[in-house]
Design an enzyme around this catalytic site. Structure first.
Site, PDB file in Angstrom:
ATOM      1  N   ASP A  12       0.874  -1.160   0.000  1.00 49.10           N
ATOM      2  CA  ASP A  12       0.000   0.000   0.000  1.00 49.10           C
ATOM      3  C   ASP A  12       0.915   1.214   0.000  1.00 49.10           C
ATOM      4  O   ASP A  12       2.089   1.127   0.372  1.00 49.10           O
ATOM      5  CB  ASP A  12      -0.898  -0.044   1.243  1.00 49.10           C
ATOM      6  CG  ASP A  12      -1.797   1.175   1.346  1.00 49.10           C
ATOM      7  OD1 ASP A  12      -2.416   1.553   0.327  1.00 49.10           O
ATOM      8  OD2 ASP A  12      -1.878   1.761   2.439  1.00 49.10           O
ATOM      9  N   ASP A  14       0.070   5.148   0.907  1.00 55.10           N
ATOM     10  CA  ASP A  14      -0.056   6.118   1.995  1.00 55.10           C
ATOM     11  C   ASP A  14      -0.165   5.399   3.338  1.00 55.10           C
ATOM     12  O   ASP A  14      -1.047   4.579   3.540  1.00 55.10           O
ATOM     13  CB  ASP A  14      -1.274   7.014   1.770  1.00 55.10           C
ATOM     14  CG  ASP A  14      -1.198   7.767   0.440  1.00 55.10           C
ATOM     15  OD1 ASP A  14      -0.083   8.105   0.012  1.00 55.10           O
ATOM     16  OD2 ASP A  14      -2.257   8.007  -0.165  1.00 55.10           O
TER      17      ASP A  14
END
Length: 178
Positions: A12, A14
């Protein structure tokens, strides 16, 4: 001649690679999570394809454009390159069912917790799914990994390289000092 399959580390963006400032898209606002550059280099050196899978609902909400997302990713890649690290592919989902921009107001199969971005990477890249995993910081990341049939590891914050070294040890990969 077919390419040899490699394991992939799906990350992922952020909250895992960069600090999540809330709809982070400006290159000048990018701050790496502690240990992120070293963690990505460790994965590169261990023979993993590094693939970013990121929901970017800020596009659907009209906060920024897909071009802004691409610009942010190009900046991230350039900064990682300075540390001898690199990302093999970026997949982002600009859609959200409650978006304010009509063309992006879609309940899209790429939007985590759905596995669409991971499944597209399996189709696009020479990935050995049986040796791949995902690292994310939200339940939706874990659900996407599960739906794609790969293990998910929830990053609680802190030093990403320490976390990645532990994941690689669990996967049976030597993760010695880097």
């Amino acid at each position: 001649m077919s390419e040899a399959l490699q394991p992939a580390a799906f990350l992922d963006r952020d909250g895992v690679i960069n600090v999540d400032h809330g709809y982070t898209y400006k290159p000048e606002d990018m701050v790496f999570i502690d240990g992120a550059r070293t963690a990505i280099r460790r994965l590169n050196e261990a023979g993993y394809l590094v693939v970013v899978v990121t929901n970017q609902s800020g596009v659907a909400r009209g906060f920024y454009s897909e071009v802004d997302v691409e610009r942010f990713h190009a900046h991230m890649q350039a900064e990682l390159g300075k540390a001898g690290a690199g990302i093999d592919a970026f997949y982002s989902c600009p859609y959200h069912p409650e978006g304010t921009v009509a063309e992006y107001r879609v309940d899209h199969p790429d939007r985590k917790p759905k596995p669409g971005m991971i499944l597209r990477a399996f189709a696009d890249l020479p990935i050995d799914a049986s040796r791949s995993f995902l690292i994310g910081d939200r339940p939706s990341d874990m659900a996407a990994a599960s739906a794609a049939g790969i293990p998910g590891y929830r990053f609680p914050g802190g030093d990403l390289d320490v976390f990645v070294a532990g994941v690689l040890l669990q996967a049976g990969i030597a993760a010695g000092p880097n």
